[in-house]
Motif scaffolding. Structure first.
Motif, PDB file in Angstrom:
ATOM      1  N   LEU A 115      54.348  49.665  48.016  1.00  0.00           N
ATOM      2  CA  LEU A 115      53.925  50.475  48.921  1.00  0.00           C
ATOM      3  C   LEU A 115      53.399  49.672  50.352  1.00  0.00           C
ATOM      4  CD1 LEU A 115      52.876  53.262  50.023  1.00  0.00           C
ATOM      5  CD2 LEU A 115      51.328  53.235  48.447  1.00  0.00           C
ATOM      6  N   GLY A 116      52.863  48.580  49.806  1.00  0.00           N
ATOM      7  CA  GLY A 116      52.352  47.465  51.074  1.00  0.00           C
ATOM      8  C   GLY A 116      50.846  47.847  51.174  1.00  0.00           C
ATOM      9  N   ALA A 117      50.289  48.554  49.704  1.00  0.00           N
ATOM     10  CA  ALA A 117      48.755  48.690  50.226  1.00  0.00           C
ATOM     11  C   ALA A 117      48.082  47.580  49.228  1.00  0.00           C
ATOM     12  CB  ALA A 117      48.502  50.110  49.340  1.00  0.00           C
ATOM     13  N   LEU A 118      46.834  47.186  49.628  1.00  0.00           N
ATOM     14  CA  LEU A 118      46.314  46.207  49.021  1.00  0.00           C
ATOM     15  C   LEU A 118      45.224  46.713  47.938  1.00  0.00           C
ATOM     16  CD1 LEU A 118      46.840  45.483  52.027  1.00  0.00           C
ATOM     17  CD2 LEU A 118      44.996  43.662  51.836  1.00  0.00           C
ATOM     18  N   PRO A 119      45.487  46.322  46.477  1.00  0.00           N
ATOM     19  CA  PRO A 119      44.655  46.456  45.394  1.00  0.00           C
ATOM     20  C   PRO A 119      43.406  45.568  45.744  1.00  0.00           C
ATOM     21  CG  PRO A 119      46.660  45.610  44.637  1.00  0.00           C
ATOM     22  CD  PRO A 119      46.875  45.609  46.033  1.00  0.00           C
ATOM     23  N   VAL A 120      42.089  46.319  45.489  1.00  0.00           N
ATOM     24  CA  VAL A 120      40.760  45.644  45.675  1.00  0.00           C
ATOM     25  C   VAL A 120      40.291  45.847  43.916  1.00  0.00           C
ATOM     26  CG1 VAL A 120      38.731  45.756  46.453  1.00  0.00           C
ATOM     27  CG2 VAL A 120      40.617  46.318  47.938  1.00  0.00           C
ATOM     28  N   TYR A 121      40.241  44.502  43.352  1.00  0.00           N
ATOM     29  CA  TYR A 121      39.847  44.780  41.791  1.00  0.00           C
ATOM     30  C   TYR A 121      38.626  44.767  41.564  1.00  0.00           C
ATOM     31  CZ  TYR A 121      44.829  43.319  41.502  1.00  0.00           C
ATOM     32  OH  TYR A 121      46.060  43.176  41.869  1.00  0.00           O
ATOM     33  N   ALA A 122      38.201  45.969  40.951  1.00  0.00           N
ATOM     34  CA  ALA A 122      36.844  46.088  40.079  1.00  0.00           C
ATOM     35  C   ALA A 122      37.019  45.727  38.428  1.00  0.00           C
ATOM     36  CB  ALA A 122      36.347  47.428  40.364  1.00  0.00           C
ATOM     37  N   LEU A 123      36.032  45.108  38.238  1.00  0.00           N
ATOM     38  CA  LEU A 123      35.989  45.030  36.705  1.00  0.00           C
ATOM     39  C   LEU A 123      35.611  46.281  35.978  1.00  0.00           C
ATOM     40  CD1 LEU A 123      33.985  41.528  36.526  1.00  0.00           C
ATOM     41  CD2 LEU A 123      36.452  41.809  36.060  1.00  0.00           C
ATOM     42  N   PRO A 124      36.319  46.479  34.832  1.00  0.00           N
ATOM     43  CA  PRO A 124      35.941  47.726  34.017  1.00  0.00           C
ATOM     44  C   PRO A 124      34.391  47.824  33.845  1.00  0.00           C
ATOM     45  CG  PRO A 124      37.709  46.345  32.774  1.00  0.00           C
ATOM     46  CD  PRO A 124      37.088  45.703  33.996  1.00  0.00           C
ATOM     47  N   ALA A 125      33.716  46.689  33.605  1.00  0.00           N
ATOM     48  CA  ALA A 125      32.213  46.664  33.402  1.00  0.00           C
ATOM     49  C   ALA A 125      31.463  47.110  34.721  1.00  0.00           C
ATOM     50  CB  ALA A 125      31.620  45.314  32.832  1.00  0.00           C
TER      51      ALA A 125
END
Ligand code: OOB
Length: 551
Positions: free
Chosen positions: A98-108
């Motif tokens: 979709l051209g959106a940017l994931p911002v990764y958070a850790l599960p913790a």
């Protein structure tokens, strides 16, 4: 390029393209291409799910179209906090499509970290699990929204619980069913996603990675690690961390057409069973997990498991001592590969044809011939070869700046664009790096990074705390644990009360100090020296003693 990010100077970008590192492939085109080449092969195994490359591609189409109908637009940032479930790939590749940017958070991560990520990136949406490891991520999302006023949309993998503004992933799929996926033309030189840095400051910094730079590290890593369509890779760590994502990680496996097996937790009981059941060939762990596996197998607890399929165990994220390293082939019967990397870029690997001693005693050498390495003393000048100094690096997949952080960037990068890693290393004549220690203010708790300043700021918010210094204390299992030294204001608060206070402020559990010590004052640090850094060093020298081994 995304506003707030630092591009490579044009002459470097031109060089990296001419050398064939930056190929102009986007993350989305990457999946499309591998789905075409490896269509019927198994891409992902997780829980009861088993998806082929074609399945994954079709799911990404549906997720992209569904998220677009939900109002997520190209260029939007979307915070993704998911454990090791196959849907993480569906969501992330849907966002890329979709051209959106994931911002990764850790599960913790907890409220403090997730709220910071949402606010710092002005996220348009947050994607969470419903309940994972006994924790309700919908409650977390609800509180983040109440506190920050954002993000507008929450997507829940699982049961959304009928909450207003929350959409289950199943509904996103339904919205996307039969729709043309959006097809924006992403610029491969632009930022593909943002990752959280381990951090040394009060608030964690965000790392912008481009399609071009990241996919170069993925392709080169897959090649160095010898991945093929027959590779079966066990992801024992949370897949959203840089190590299991790209070193060579799931992206390296997808590049090669292999299979990723998702482990819900890194315990020997879970992982050794998965290794046997799926004929896993490669696995990646942090040192404490490697020690657990080694002890479990050496102790005979899993003697009935056939682990003969396992070819390589990668260990990285924190220093893996030579003695433990030697046990890997002896106990597990597989090859060891040491990995010394960082989400900012540079990754070092020991190679399959390195002498055994090199594999046991070094943390590898860089991926790229164009990774520039400087080992410098406190004066910034290069030290003679073989002497320890701070590692500075610049290259085709190492960022030139954090997101929206001009002041921090001025300190974290040299004027000519080298990233100051804060790691103390020594370089061997073969160009391998040995990590000798750390110059940065960070605690490496078995691969999980803790910024003392961040924890101290939370402690200082407690009315019974006059001053606080969080320091690393050595630990035989995790390498380091965190100890908070507290100068109380009046009567000292209870230890339990202080720790509960930190949890209530929404701090991830791994950042909660393992020990709390009360002191009347911090030791004098010399004339005029009042910096927190000096305080920490003095406190460490005066008070630190090895923590007892865990039960
Ligand atoms: C990996 O990435 P981060 O961003 O969580 O942490 C980077 C830092 C390094 O600067 C270094 O201080 C430490 O973690 N580190 C190691 C190490 N690997 C990482 N210290 C000693 N020995 C090692 N083998 O941790 C990461 C990213 C990609 C691949 C592997 C690890």
């Amino acid at each position: 390029m995304l506003a707030g990010c630092t591009p490579w100077p044009p002459e470097f970008a031109a060089r990296y393209r001419a050398a064939g590192y930056w190929t102009g492939e986007t993350m989305d085109a990457f999946l499309r291409d591998r789905a075409r080449r490896f269509a019927g092969r198994t891409a992902v195994v997780g829980g009861a799910e088993r998806w082929t490359y074609a399945d994954l591609d079709a799911r990404a189409d549906r997720a992209a179209a569904g998220l677009a109908r939900l109002g997520v637009a190209p260029g939007d940032r979307v915070v993704v906090q998911l454990p090791n479930v196959p849907e993480v790939f569906e969501v992330v590749f849907g966002l890329f499509r979709l051209g959106a940017l994931p911002v990764y958070a850790l599960p913790a991560h907890r409220r403090a970290e997730v709220a910071h990520l949402c606010a710092a990136t002005e996220a348009a949406a947050l994607v969470v699990a419903d309940v994972h490891a006994g924790f309700d991520h919908r409650d977390l999302a609800e509180r983040v929204r109440a506190e920050t006023g954002g993000p507008a949309r929450v997507v829940v993998v699982g049961d959304a619980g009928g909450r207003a503004g929350f959409t289950p992933l199943a509904e996103v799929r339904r919205l996307g069913e039969g729709q043309e996926p959006p097809a924006p033309a992403a610029d491969p030189a632009d930022v593909a996603f943002l990752q959280l840095s381990g951090g040394t400051t009060g608030l964690p910094k965000l790392i912008p990675r481009t399609h071009d730079d990241y996919l170069y590290s993925v392709r080169a890593s897959a090649e160095i690690c010898g991945l093929t369509p027959d590779t079966v890779y066990l992801s024992a760590l949370p897949v959203v961390h840089n190590f299991p994502m790209s070193s060579p990680g799931f992206l390296g496996v997808f590049h090669a057409g292999g299979t990723v097996v998702l482990a819900p937790d890194p315990s020997p009981a879970t992982c050794l069973a998965l290794i046997e059941a799926h004929r896993v060939t490669n696995a990646a762990v942090v040192p404490p997990v490697a020690l657990l596996w080694l002890d479990a197998v050496a102790g005979g607890a899993h003697a009935d498991r056939d682990l003969s399929c396992l070819e390589v165990l990668q260990v990285g994220g924190a220093k893996f001592g030579a003695e433990a390293a030697r046990r890997v082939p002896a106990v597990l019967g597989c090859r060891l590969q040491q990995v010394f990397g960082m989400a900012e870029g540079l990754v070092n690997y020991t190679r399959a044809d390195d002498p055994a001693e090199t594999v046991f005693t070094t943390q590898g050498r860089p991926i790229s011939p164009d990774d520039e390495i400087r080992v410098v003393g406190p004066d910034g000048a290069e030290v003679p070869e073989g002497r320890p100094g701070e590692l500075l690096t610049r290259g085709p997949y190492t960022i030139r700046g954090y997101y929206n952080a001009p002041e921090h960037n001025a300190r974290a990068f040299t004027p000519d664009g080298f990233y100051r890693t804060g790691d103390l290393v020594r370089r061997t004549p073969t160009g391998h790096l040995v990590v000798e220690g750390r110059a940065k203010d960070q605690i490496n708790r078995g691969g999980e990074k803790v910024a003392p300043e961040e924890v101290e700021n939370h402690l200082l918010a407690h009315p019974g705390v006059h001053d606080a210094a969080v320091v690393a204390v050595p630990d035989p299992y995790l390498g380091e644990r965190a100890c908070a030294y507290i100068v109380p204001r009046g009567a000292a608060p209870g230890r339990g009360e202080l720790l509960a206070f930190l949890r209530e402020r929404g701090l991830a559990a791994y950042k909660i100090p393992d020990r709390v010590e009360f002191v009347a004052a911090f030791p004098a640090t010399g004339v005029g020296k009042t910096s927190r850094r000096d305080l920490r060093a003095a406190v460490r020298a005066a008070h630190a003693r090895p923590a007892p081994a865990p039960d």
